[in-house]
Design a protein around this motif. Structure first.
Motif, short mmCIF file in Angstrom:
data_model
loop_
_atom_site.label_atom_id
_atom_site.label_comp_id
_atom_site.label_asym_id
_atom_site.label_seq_id
_atom_site.Cartn_x
_atom_site.Cartn_y
_atom_site.Cartn_z
N ARG A 72 -20.56 -2.97 -55.39
CA ARG A 72 -20.92 -2.72 -56.80
C ARG A 72 -20.50 -1.32 -57.22
N ASP A 127 -24.58 -16.80 -61.58
CA ASP A 127 -25.56 -16.83 -62.67
C ASP A 127 -25.07 -17.58 -63.92
N MET A 169 -32.19 -16.89 -58.36
CA MET A 169 -31.50 -15.75 -58.97
C MET A 169 -31.32 -15.96 -60.47
N GLU A 221 -35.59 -14.81 -61.19
CA GLU A 221 -36.07 -13.49 -60.75
C GLU A 221 -36.30 -12.52 -61.91
N HIS A 271 -30.32 -14.59 -51.28
CA HIS A 271 -28.87 -14.68 -51.06
C HIS A 271 -28.42 -16.00 -50.47
N ARG A 274 -26.06 -17.71 -52.66
CA ARG A 274 -24.67 -17.25 -52.79
C ARG A 274 -23.87 -17.53 -51.53
O1 F6P Z 1 -25.04 -11.22 -60.24
C1 F6P Z 1 -25.30 -12.14 -59.25
C2 F6P Z 1 -26.61 -11.88 -58.59
O2 F6P Z 1 -26.69 -12.86 -57.63
C3 F6P Z 1 -27.85 -11.82 -59.49
O3 F6P Z 1 -28.37 -13.07 -59.82
C4 F6P Z 1 -28.81 -11.01 -58.67
O4 F6P Z 1 -29.76 -10.38 -59.48
C5 F6P Z 1 -27.91 -10.02 -58.02
O5 F6P Z 1 -26.64 -10.63 -57.92
C6 F6P Z 1 -28.38 -9.54 -56.67
O6 F6P Z 1 -27.45 -8.64 -56.19
P1 F6P Z 1 -27.49 -7.90 -54.79
O7 F6P Z 1 -27.06 -8.87 -53.77
O8 F6P Z 1 -26.54 -6.78 -54.93
O9 F6P Z 1 -28.91 -7.46 -54.60
#
Ligand code: F6P
Length: 341
Positions: A72, A127, A169, A221, A271, A274
């Protein structure tokens, strides 16, 4: 011509499918050479690269995550960030960049485009909250994972007469909660767009118990209670100023127990949503985005992003995608409300 490719922000199922499609079309059709930049914008900032040719993309279509790594990192939060990116591109002879990312990564791409950097965007986020495109890849996989988890939790909720809260998420948009909650018959769905009334939530829970059926509450969340009626823990911030969320599910469970006397437990999917292999729909969408992104590079469509409209892949200005988030329309939420309680 040398083209740079990077993936930024949270990882997302389908990123590798985009990278593969870009290279598999770009090399034979346009005779491009590729430079993979590692870890999002950190790659061009620090000159971190990875070889990206046809052998490097073999076998990656079904793999989750990203072979390029992600972060990020925000170059606009670093004093000489833009100059360092320009210098890296110049030194490596990279003429254009394909940036694959969500609101933050593409926001950086949009600003770099205004400063004259040649960039094309590919929208990604589980998202599904990017404007300008009907869907982003990763969303279908995340909804599938959440739906399966909620289906599985039903058995525990029923056997133990518990209220179960599933936190999914969705920081600013409740798309995952809405779709997975509707698909799995949630007792109530709570989304960031519509602050919730905890009294109402408890009424739904009690009515579901009265029917001898255990309640499952799906909460995004980023959902918040109305009028500050519940205490929420504050989180740390990342380089783009976003608070690290998590904890609303626990707060709701606590309130339900306190107000109804029923046992309530929370599962935070985190996670898991994802991770792993992308769904076939996400592989299809990601592959098409990759193919169209490299065509956009060939057409020098700088500052444009590929997007899905119906079944067509079109181009839209990066600024259209990043200025406003695509949130859940209250009318769509009202459709789901029929099943609450
Ligand atoms: O932007 C995608 C996302 O999965 C969001 O839904 C969530 O708030 C964020 O990333 C979490 O990010 P990280 O893995 O950096 O904590």
């Amino acid at each position: 011509m040398r083209i740079g490719v990077l993936t930024g922000g949270g990882d997302c199922p389908g990123l590798n499918a985009v990278i593969r499609a870009i290279v598999r079309k770009g090399v034979p059709q346009y005779q491009y050479e590729f430079v993979g930049f590692r870890d999002g914008w950190r790659g061009p900032l620090e000159g971190l690269t990875k070889e990206l040719d046809i052998p490097a993309v073999r076998g990656i279509l079904p793999r989750g995550g990203t072979i390029l790594g992600s972060s990020r990192t925000n170059p606009f939060a670093i004093d000489d960030g833009v100059e360092r990116i320009r210098a890296t591109l110049m030194n490596l002879g990279v003429r254009a960049l394909v940036a694959i990312g969500g609101e933050d990564t593409l926001g950086v791409a949009a600003k770099l485009h205004e400063l004259g950097v040649h960039v094309v965007g590919v929208p990604k986020t589980i998202d599904n909250d990017l404007s300008g495109t009907d869907y982003t890849f990763g969303f279908d996989t995340a909804v599938g994972i959440a739906t399966e988890a909620i289906d599985r939790l039903h058995t525990t909720a029923e056997s133990h007469h518990r209220a179960l809260i599933v936190e999914v998420m969705g920081r600013h948009a409740g798309w995952i909660a809405l779709h997975s909650g509707m698909a799995s018959g949630a007792n109530v769905i709570l989304i960031p767009e519509i602050p919730f009334d905890i009294d109402k939530v408890c009424q739904y829970v009690e009515s579901r118990f009265r029917t001898q059926y255990a309640p499952i509450i799906v909460v995004a969340e980023g959902a918040t209670p109305r009028d500050g009626t519940m205490e929420l823990a504050a989180g740390e911030k990342d380089a783009f100023g976003h608070v690290r969320l998590g904890g609303i599910g626990e707060s709701i469970a606590h309130e339900i127990e306190r107000r109804t006397g029923k046992e309530a437990r929370t599962t935070v999917l985190g996670h898991v949503q994802r991770g792993g292999t992308p769904s076939s729909r996400d592989r299809w969408l990601a592959t098409r985005f990759g193919l169209h992104a490299i065509d956009a590079v060939h057409d020098e469509a700088w500052g444009q992003m590929v997007a899905l409209r119906g079944t067509d892949v079109v181009r839209v200005p990066l600024s259209d995608a990043t200025e406003n988030l695509k949130t859940v329309d209250p009318a769509l939420y009202a459709e789901a409300e029929i099943f609450f309680g």
